[in-house]
Design an enzyme around this catalytic site. Structure first.
Site: not given
Ligand code: NAD
Ligand code: WQD
Length: 334
Positions: A12, A124, A148, A152, A176, A198
């Site tokens: 992101i 999140s 996790y 948050k 998000y 995911n």
């Molecule tokens: P990502 O793992 O691709 O990005 C996180 C980045 O942070 C990575 O590049 C990693 O190297 C870096 N990082 C981790 N710990 C660090 C530290 N101590 N110092 C410096 N860099 C560090 O993940 P993302 O999907 O891009 O997520 C970004 C943020 O959004 C995270 O905080 C995650 O929890 C939050 N988030 C992600 C999702 C999702 O589904 N992807 C959903 C909700 C919230």
């Molecule tokens: C989506 C749907 C699964 C994989 C997670 C974290 C959440 C947030 C986003 C960071 C669900 C189904 C999945 C597979 C499947 N991250 N599924 N087969 O669980 O909604 O959210 O990522 O903050 O905290 O929990 O996302 O993509 O894992 O699942 O059927 O192989 O797909 O059961 O219904 P989720 P997901």
């Protein structure tokens, strides 16, 4: 503005850096590359024609963050750095509490020390727990689901407490929903290490033939087709939301859901992926995954009314862009 982006080499974060640079902001990335690659910095430069500054540094290091802040005197911070794998957080909770809480504390502390008034935090939808959908920002946080998610919720509370006694501080908590897709160039996207947890990255790896078939985790949920419903949002829409949140930040705490407001089931996403990319995805139905909820989608009115932001890209674009990235770049990226 001059913006420090922690975790800016990640999924992101990299897309947000592109939108910040496109919007004329100066970007300083701080990332320890624990879940990303240096190559991403080049790709951001390739897309935008602007090279962000990059520090390979740990956001939990007060020494490093202090030095970066004194050198660049940023006007705002977007704090993406964190560990995010739900299952792993159950196995090694302390690593999650340490990294996610300490990095937030260190970055926040340095904001206060260096007079940085804008702090945007990656939260999140997981903080809503099992509240009734659609999730609204005014809801009480839900029950804890895993370490996790707990990190948050704790960070949200910590930031709120600190903002209360520092009235100049503008804290924005962005919750998000399910970010998917990739930049249309195919140069940056999501490439998890190992077998993806995911759904979307799993789908793209099945499509590529790296994985044999998708396992659909349960078809006995109280949803229209029995499979889990989520609010999938294109990562570029999400990135645009960050730029607006930063630009419109007001003193105090502001919370926004970043989602589309629309729920999509697992089978609907599979179908959209097949149609968008003219592919077949083999799947079987298996048991529910522990900890999953039936439905998760956002009430998006607040972001629309107060930030002027709405998600514009549909499932077809999400599926097409995710697949383009997987084919073109895949494992060489974050
Ligand atoms: P990502 O793992 O691709 O990005 C996180 C980045 O942070 C990575 O590049 C990693 O190297 C870096 N990082 C981790 N710990 C660090 C530290 N101590 N110092 C410096 N860099 C560090 O993940 P993302 O999907 O891009 O997520 C970004 C943020 O959004 C995270 O905080 C995650 O929890 C939050 N988030 C992600 C999702 C999702 O589904 N992807 C959903 C909700 C919230
Ligand atoms: C989506 C749907 C699964 C994989 C997670 C974290 C959440 C947030 C986003 C960071 C669900 C189904 C999945 C597979 C499947 N991250 N599924 N087969 O669980 O909604 O959210 O990522 O903050 O905290 O929990 O996302 O993509 O894992 O699942 O059927 O192989 O797909 O059961 O219904 P989720 P997901």
């Amino acid at each position: 503005m001059r913006i420090v982006v922690t975790g800016g080499a990640g999924y992101i974060g990299s897309h947000t850096c592109v939108e910040l640079l496109n919007g004329g902001h100066e970007v300083i990335i701080v990332d320890n590359l624990v879940n990303s690659h240096r190559e991403v910095i080049e790709r951001i430069a390739q897309i935008t024609g602007e090279r962000p500054l990059f520090y390979e540094a740990d956001a939990t290091s007060d020494l490093a963050v202090d030095l970066i802040f004194s050198t660049h005197q940023p006007e705002g911070v977007i704090h993406f750095a964190g560990l995010k794998a739900v299952g792993e957080s159950v196995q090694v909770p302390l690593a999650y509490y340490r990294n996610n809480l300490l990095s937030t504390m260190v970055v926040l502390d340095n904001c206060l020390k260096h007079g940085v008034d804008r702090f945007v935090f990656s939260s999140s939808a997981t903080v809503y727990g099992e509240n009734q959908v659609p999730f609204v920002e005014t809801m009480e946080l839900g029950h804890r689901t895993n370490p996790y998610g707990e990190t948050k919720a704790i960070c949200e509370r910590m930031l709120t407490d600190v903002a209360e006694v520092n009235p100049q501080l503008a804290v924005t908590l962005l919750r998000y929903f399910n970010p998917v897709g990739a930049h249309e160039s195919g140069l940056i996207g999501e490439a998890p290490q190992g077998v993806p947890n995911n759904l979307m990255p799993y789908l793209t790896q099945v499509a590529k033939g790296v994985l044999g078939e998708l396992q659909v985790f349960g078809n006995d949920y109280p949803t229209p087709d029995g499979t889990g419903v989520r609010d999938y949002i294109h990562v570029v829409d999400l990135a645009e939301g960050h730029v607006l949140a930063l630009e419109r930040a007001e003193p105090g705490v502001s919370i926004y859901n970043l989602g589309t407001g629309k729920g999509t089931s697992v089978l609907e996403l599979v179908e959209a992926f097949e149609k968008a990319n003219n592919l077949k995805i083999p799947y079987t139905i298996t048991a529910r995954r522990a900890g999953d909820i039936a439905e998760c989608y956002a009430d998006v009115r607040k972001a629309r009314e107060q930030l002027g932001w709405t998600a514009k890209r549909d499932l077809t674009e999400m599926a097409r862009d995710a697949w383009r990235f997987e084919q073109q770049t895949g494992k060489n990226n974050s």
